[in-house]
Write a protein that holds these residues in place. Structure first.
Motif, mmCIF file in Angstrom:
data_model
loop_
_atom_site.group_PDB
_atom_site.id
_atom_site.type_symbol
_atom_site.label_atom_id
_atom_site.label_comp_id
_atom_site.label_asym_id
_atom_site.label_seq_id
_atom_site.Cartn_x
_atom_site.Cartn_y
_atom_site.Cartn_z
ATOM 1 N N GLY A 143 0.710 -1.152 0.066
ATOM 2 C CA GLY A 143 0.076 -0.061 -0.022
ATOM 3 C C GLY A 143 0.843 1.350 0.020
ATOM 4 N N GLN A 144 2.135 1.079 0.168
ATOM 5 C CA GLN A 144 2.950 2.250 0.173
ATOM 6 C C GLN A 144 3.586 2.474 -1.324
ATOM 7 O OE1 GLN A 144 5.578 0.650 3.820
ATOM 8 N NE2 GLN A 144 5.654 2.882 3.720
ATOM 9 N N CYS A 145 3.129 1.700 -2.229
ATOM 10 C CA CYS A 145 3.577 1.889 -3.583
ATOM 11 C C CYS A 145 2.491 2.558 -4.133
ATOM 12 C CB CYS A 145 3.857 0.681 -4.326
ATOM 13 S SG CYS A 145 5.255 -0.244 -3.409
ATOM 14 N N THR A 146 2.385 3.800 -4.911
ATOM 15 C CA THR A 146 1.452 4.295 -5.786
ATOM 16 C C THR A 146 1.763 4.140 -7.052
ATOM 17 O OG1 THR A 146 0.948 5.739 -3.906
ATOM 18 C CG2 THR A 146 0.278 6.567 -6.090
ATOM 19 N N GLY A 158 9.937 10.895 -7.285
ATOM 20 C CA GLY A 158 10.320 10.781 -6.127
ATOM 21 C C GLY A 158 10.070 11.899 -5.032
ATOM 22 N N LEU A 159 10.128 13.030 -5.391
ATOM 23 C CA LEU A 159 9.927 14.125 -4.589
ATOM 24 C C LEU A 159 8.041 14.527 -4.343
ATOM 25 C CD1 LEU A 159 12.086 16.809 -6.248
ATOM 26 C CD2 LEU A 159 12.684 15.404 -4.690
ATOM 27 N N LEU A 160 7.607 13.761 -4.914
ATOM 28 C CA LEU A 160 6.132 13.726 -4.455
ATOM 29 C C LEU A 160 5.702 12.965 -3.219
ATOM 30 C CD1 LEU A 160 4.233 13.616 -7.924
ATOM 31 C CD2 LEU A 160 4.357 15.505 -6.289
ATOM 32 N N PHE A 315 -0.942 11.707 -6.240
ATOM 33 C CA PHE A 315 0.314 11.461 -7.107
ATOM 34 C C PHE A 315 -0.071 11.364 -8.454
ATOM 35 C CE2 PHE A 315 2.958 9.271 -3.261
ATOM 36 C CZ PHE A 315 2.679 10.334 -2.526
ATOM 37 N N PRO A 316 -0.938 10.780 -9.183
ATOM 38 C CA PRO A 316 -1.039 10.350 -10.754
ATOM 39 C C PRO A 316 -1.413 11.684 -10.980
ATOM 40 C CG PRO A 316 -1.998 8.514 -9.258
ATOM 41 C CD PRO A 316 -1.704 9.610 -8.301
#
Length: 361
Positions: A143-146, A158-160, A315-316
């Motif tokens: 769940g930590q992967c978007t 990655g900065l997001l 994020f998207p």
């Protein structure tokens, strides 16, 4: 089969970081192993090194990261091997009272991988914010992967995962900045500049950047500030009022995390305006305000944790805006460095020389 990779650890309070061999186990149920492609050097990592978060040394540092899913454990359906993802430190549970009320961005039961990464001698590591991405590969909760569009460069995506999302979210999600609003941002580091960028994205008419460093104010103008105030030589409250017709700003974002600057934010907002605290204070800090002023000025006093973001939603969207040319994430990257340069990056951060150093693998 467990893998051995290189990673940056903080061995003890205020000790120099060093590159060590890290043992990454195969993913268990609900977990994923991610091949890290880039990871930003964030102030939070420095706080871990300094013992400002807790004393669970040694830490595997790094959390502002993007990479490719290498393998997943049993029951994982949200991502698959080969997916390009941004790592987040708030994997929502879907079952707590916040999630069940339709407010998963406030999830009270976020989770991390259950297994531990270790040193070769078996010493367990504490991954920064449950991620530990100053490593060639890391183990996280799935769940930590978007998942986002792989067309975006890893060093900006990655900065997001932390600072940029915190600032943009403070403006858009927490502060509710809208078309025509006046906004003041106190503190123009990475998070403050992201709040400026977010305010511009939301259509703010006037964006006032406040800092004591002319270098940071110049960068803030590049990010979208329409006016700047050097608070070393000018009273920021009076300056913000003067720039807003004598009233104060509709939204004031405090990105420093100190009582003095929060008080400035409180008095620099318009009647019924909003103050957003996104700067991180230390435990001993206290705030004292006349209660009558809190009552009489109305409006809202809010804190913003991770920009009140929902990674699967935000994020998207922000990656798409970047790819469309409407949000310049690349402007936040001052330099790209190697894994062995993290200690030097911390020194440059302390000196105010960089907006973001990014480790690229």
């Amino acid at each position: 089969m467990a893998q051995e990779v290189r990673g940056v650890i903080a061995p003890g309070k205020n000790e120099p970081v060093r590159v060590e061999t890290i043992v990454v186990p195969d993913p268990g149920p609900g977990e994923a192993v991610v091949k890290v492609q880039a990871c930003g050097v964030c102030h939070t990592d420095l706080h871990y090194k300094q013992g400002g978060i807790n004393d669970d040394f040694p830490f595997l540092l790094g959390h502002e990261a993007a990479g490719v899913v290498e393998s997943v454990g049993e029951g994982v359906t949200e991502v698959a091997p080969g997916d390009f993802v941004i790592l987040n430190w708030r994997a929502v549970c879907g079952q707590c009272r916040a999630c069940l009320r339709g407010r998963p961005q406030y999830c009270f039961n976020t989770h991390n991988a259950k297994q531990k990464m270790t040193l070769k001698d078996g010493t367990e590591l504490s991954p920064a914010l449950g991620i530990g991405a100053f490593a060639e590969k890391t183990l996280v909760a799935a769940g930590q992967c978007t998942k986002v569009d792989p067309a975006v460069a890893p060093e900006v995506a990655g900065l997001l995962g932390c600072g940029v999302m915190a600032g943009i979210g403070a403006a858009i999600n927490t502060g509710g900045v809208g078309r025509g609003d006046s906004v003041a941002v106190i503190g123009c580091g990475g998070v403050g500049d992201a709040a400026i960028a977010g305010s511009r994205l939301a259509g703010a008419a006037r964006i006032i950047a406040v800092d004591i460093d002319e270098r940071k104010l110049a960068k803030a103008r590049e990010m979208g500030a329409t006016h700047t105030v050097n608070s070393r030589s000018t009273d920021p409250v009076e300056a913000i009022r003067e720039l807003t017709g004598g009233h104060g700003a509709d939204v004031v974002i405090e990105a420093v995390g100190r009582p003095e600057t929060y008080e400035q934010a409180f008095y620099a907002r318009d009647l019924a305006g909003t103050v957003v605290l996104v700067g991180v204070p230390t435990p001993e800090m206290k705030l004292e305000l006349p209660l009558l002023d809190v009552f009489g000025r109305g409006g809202a006093l809010k804190s913003s944790w991770y920009g009140d973001c929902l990674p699967s939603r935000d994020f998207p969207m922000l990656v798409d805006l970047h790819l469309q040319g409407r949000l310049d994430l690349g402007a936040f990257v001052t330099e790209t460095i190697g894994l062995g340069d993290v200690e030097k990056a911390f020194a440059r951060m302390h000196e105010g020389d960089v907006l973001r150093s990014v480790v690229v693998f």
